[in-house]
Design an enzyme around this catalytic site. Structure first.
Site, mmCIF file in Angstrom:
data_model
loop_
_atom_site.group_PDB
_atom_site.id
_atom_site.type_symbol
_atom_site.label_atom_id
_atom_site.label_comp_id
_atom_site.label_asym_id
_atom_site.label_seq_id
_atom_site.Cartn_x
_atom_site.Cartn_y
_atom_site.Cartn_z
ATOM 1 N N ASP A 1 0.842 -1.189 0.000
ATOM 2 C CA ASP A 1 0.000 0.000 0.000
ATOM 3 C C ASP A 1 0.885 1.250 0.000
ATOM 4 O O ASP A 1 2.081 1.182 0.301
ATOM 5 C CB ASP A 1 -0.892 -0.049 1.253
ATOM 6 C CG ASP A 1 -1.736 1.193 1.423
ATOM 7 O OD1 ASP A 1 -2.463 1.559 0.480
ATOM 8 O OD2 ASP A 1 -1.651 1.815 2.498
ATOM 9 N N ASP B 1 -1.833 -1.005 5.941
ATOM 10 C CA ASP B 1 -1.941 -0.346 7.246
ATOM 11 C C ASP B 1 -3.363 -0.235 7.754
ATOM 12 O O ASP B 1 -3.575 0.292 8.851
ATOM 13 C CB ASP B 1 -1.351 1.071 7.172
ATOM 14 C CG ASP B 1 -2.225 2.019 6.362
ATOM 15 O OD1 ASP B 1 -2.702 3.026 6.921
ATOM 16 O OD2 ASP B 1 -2.441 1.759 5.167
ATOM 17 N N ASP C 1 -0.314 5.160 0.982
ATOM 18 C CA ASP C 1 -0.568 6.090 2.089
ATOM 19 C C ASP C 1 -0.686 5.345 3.411
ATOM 20 O O ASP C 1 -1.463 4.401 3.530
ATOM 21 C CB ASP C 1 -1.857 6.873 1.837
ATOM 22 C CG ASP C 1 -1.797 7.692 0.572
ATOM 23 O OD1 ASP C 1 -1.428 8.870 0.647
ATOM 24 O OD2 ASP C 1 -2.126 7.145 -0.507
#
Length: 228
Positions: free
Chosen positions: A14, A177, A16
């Site tokens: 990922d 995240d 961001d």
């Protein structure tokens, strides 16, 4: 800490909240948009709880002050282009690479892992951000929020990547995240490792029961089997 006994054939990462802390730039643009609408600023603490599902959703959350409410359509139609204009000019000025990211990526490349980046951010913002931090060469494939028909938590972006690399999802790993990353990985049949420092709407990522939670991408070298 769980060890993955087999070397994954594919690692998707990922953007961001995993590679880059983009919230400072996003906050600047949200607050500038709110000022244009003659509304009070949201501030970084709130914006950190809103990011992760693309800028369309971020704008809606800024207008409603909630994660799930729907904004007034007319106000949204006014606000969204304003945000896009600001973010096009302020994609990289305040964002930063998380500590350990480059070292973790270097280890993955040195040990023969095929890497892809999968994000809900639109390509027009993803590509400049990766280029600014000199991350493009690490990834053989970048899937942005508008690359395929659905975004995470849909498994479609991950399955698209597995098909691109001709890899079985069961031999693949997602590093993210947020709960969107966990849901997408589970639905696609990927293993999932999460970063402890990400956004996840302010909630503890451990509650989503990923296969492992780490504090730095450097720790991937402790979890994964080196190719040599």
């Amino acid at each position: 800490m769980t060890t993955f006994p087999l070397q994954p054939a594919l690692v998707l990462i990922d953007l961001d909240g995993t590679l880059i802390d983009s919230v400072p730039d996003l906050t600047f643009c949200v607050d500038a948009m709110m000022a244009c609408l003659k509304r009070p600023p949201a501030g970084e603490a709130l914006v950190r709880t809103w990011v992760g599902n693309g800028v369309e959703t971020l704008v809606a959350r800024a207008l409603t002050g909630t994660l799930h409410d729907t904004p007034d359509p007319l106000e949204y139609a006014q606000a969204y282009p304003i945000f896009l204009e600001f973010y096009a000019e302020h994609t990289c000025q305040r964002s930063r690479l998380y500590p350990g990211v480059r070292e973790g990526l270097d280890w993955l490349v040195a040990n023969g892992y095929r890497l892809g980046c999968v994000t809900n951010k639109a390509a027009r913002f993803t590509e400049p951000l990766l280029a600014h931090f000199q991350l493009c060469d690490y990834f053989q494939l970048v899937i942005s929020g508008d690359t395929v028909a659905e975004k995470k938590p849909s498994p479609l972006p991950l399955l698209h990547a597995a098909q691109f690399f001709n890899v079985n999802p069961a031999q693949s790993l997602m590093v993210g995240d947020s709960i969107s990353d966990v849901k997408a990985a589970r639905a696609a049949g990927f293993a999932i490792i999460c970063m402890s420092y990400g956004y996840n709407h302010g909630n503890d990522i451990n509650a989503t029961t990923p296969d492992a939670v780490i504090d730095s991408m450097i720790q991937l070298s402790q979890l994964l089997v080196a190719s040599c």
